[in-house]
Design an enzyme around this catalytic site. Structure first.
Site, mmCIF file in Angstrom:
data_model
loop_
_atom_site.group_PDB
_atom_site.id
_atom_site.type_symbol
_atom_site.label_atom_id
_atom_site.label_comp_id
_atom_site.label_asym_id
_atom_site.label_seq_id
_atom_site.Cartn_x
_atom_site.Cartn_y
_atom_site.Cartn_z
ATOM 1 N N ASP A 1 -1.941 3.541 -3.824
ATOM 2 C CA ASP A 1 -1.327 4.163 -4.999
ATOM 3 C C ASP A 1 -0.778 5.562 -4.738
ATOM 4 O O ASP A 1 0.029 6.063 -5.521
ATOM 5 C CB ASP A 1 -2.334 4.228 -6.153
ATOM 6 C CG ASP A 1 -2.808 2.858 -6.586
ATOM 7 O OD1 ASP A 1 -2.006 1.914 -6.519
ATOM 8 O OD2 ASP A 1 -3.978 2.725 -6.993
ATOM 9 N N ARG B 1 -1.246 1.978 -10.314
ATOM 10 C CA ARG B 1 -2.126 2.418 -11.400
ATOM 11 C C ARG B 1 -1.355 3.360 -12.324
ATOM 12 O O ARG B 1 -0.415 2.969 -12.957
ATOM 13 C CB ARG B 1 -3.396 3.090 -10.844
ATOM 14 C CG ARG B 1 -4.368 2.142 -10.194
ATOM 15 C CD ARG B 1 -5.651 2.856 -9.819
ATOM 16 N NE ARG B 1 -6.420 3.265 -10.977
ATOM 17 C CZ ARG B 1 -7.242 4.308 -10.979
ATOM 18 N NH1 ARG B 1 -7.372 5.073 -9.890
ATOM 19 N NH2 ARG B 1 -7.935 4.595 -12.062
#
Length: 322
Positions: free
Chosen positions: A128, A172
């Protein structure tokens, strides 16, 4: 100072973690330490899944994706009694230092153990790229390349059929995978948590692109924004009358052979971590910032929000529509 060192990976797996494991182990042995591998993240401490690294085939794993010692999410570790139990078990074995590889949850867990007397060094391992004070996390480059390869292939078929594709990527709450894949592939429309567009707004932009003579349009969007990706694509098709398909890239972003960059980044960070442990340091996070391996207090990292790239998102959206 105890010579026993624990090594664990936690949270979502990321390509390059195996390189970190391998170089942590080899660096520890070269410095005269006794490395132990903790399987399945923080839960492995409580379950006593802890083995001497010398009994594990740590050589030759750097080229493989995932993590050879397993990983897990362990929300119970937020409880102080569970943290105390972990300290007790590590102390019984004689492990006084711990290197943790993972994302923000991993950092928070490591910070808690640091406060309880375990010497902790943290490495950023997450696709991420959502850890503060580092330009790149281990796994981000490989995941980004996976997305770019996927979108490039979609572009080929989209051009053939004059289609629009809506592509959802991971991240995310961080928009880096969407942002940089859009930059690399020339996605005409970019939707992130700082640049949310309605189906009507996207449809208008899609029509404008086809009116300019473009044979296809790619809409790249970061996860956790749309309630239903297929319905969003169907709405665009309804409003534009242009064939529109959706694709969730999904967990393929987590897998695959790590890129050379991720392997080398993990190796350099691992070597730095062992250097710090050899200096009896604790409570530090390794980063790659401004082209250099650097260190920051874990407390500073976990207490700061993810860096902002809002201006770049807007700029890329503007440029890629030309």
């Amino acid at each position: 100072m105890s010579k026993k060192i624990g090594i664990l990976t936690s949270g979502g797996d990321a390509p390059g973690m195996n390189s970190a494991i391998s170089f942590l182990t080899k660096s520890a042995l070269s410095l005269g330490f006794e490395p132990y591998l903790i399987f399945d993240g923080y839960s492995g401490i409580i379950a006593r899944k802890i083995l001497p690294a010398k009994n594990f085939p740590y050589n030759g794993i750097s080229s493989f994706g995932g993590t050879a010692i397993g990983s897990s999410r362990f929300p119970e570790f937020k409880k102080e009694e569970v943290q105390n139990k972990a300290v007790e078990i590590l102390s019984e074995i004689g492990i006084s230092s711990l290197v943790v590889v993972g994302g923000d949850g991993t950092y928070n867990g490591g910070y808690k153990l640091h406060l309880k007397g375990i010497k902790v060094i943290a490495l950023p391992g997450t696709i991420d790229n959502d850890i503060q004070f580092t330009d790149y996390t281990i796994g981000f480059d490989t995941a980004l390349n996976t997305i770019v390869e996927t979108i490039d292939k979609l572009r080929d078929t989209a051009n053939s059929h004059r289609r629009c594709f809506v592509v959802e990527v991971m991240g995310r709450h961080c928009q880096d995978l969407a942002l940089y894949s859009a930059m690399a592939t020339g996605s005409e429309i970019l939707i992130t948590n700082t640049n949310i567009l309605s189906p009507e707004e996207v449809s208008q932009k899609v029509l404008e692109q086809f009116a300019k003579g473009k044979p296809s349009v790619i809409v790249t969007i970061t996860e956790n924004i749309l309630p239903n990706l297929k319905e969003f694509a169907a709405k665009i098709e309804e409003l534009t009358k242009i064939s529109t398909r959706s694709l969730e890239v999904g967990h393929t972003q987590r897998g695959g052979r790590p890129s050379a960059f991720d392997r080398i980044l993990a190796a350099k960070m691992a070597m730095k971590a062992m250097e710090l442990i050899n200096q009896d340091k604790s409570g530090l996070a390794i980063s790659y910032l401004d082209g250099k391996i650097q260190t920051f207090d874990i407390a500073k990292v976990v207490s700061n929000p993810v860096r902002k790239t809002n201006d770049l998102v807007l700029e890329i959206n503007k440029i890629n529509q030309n």
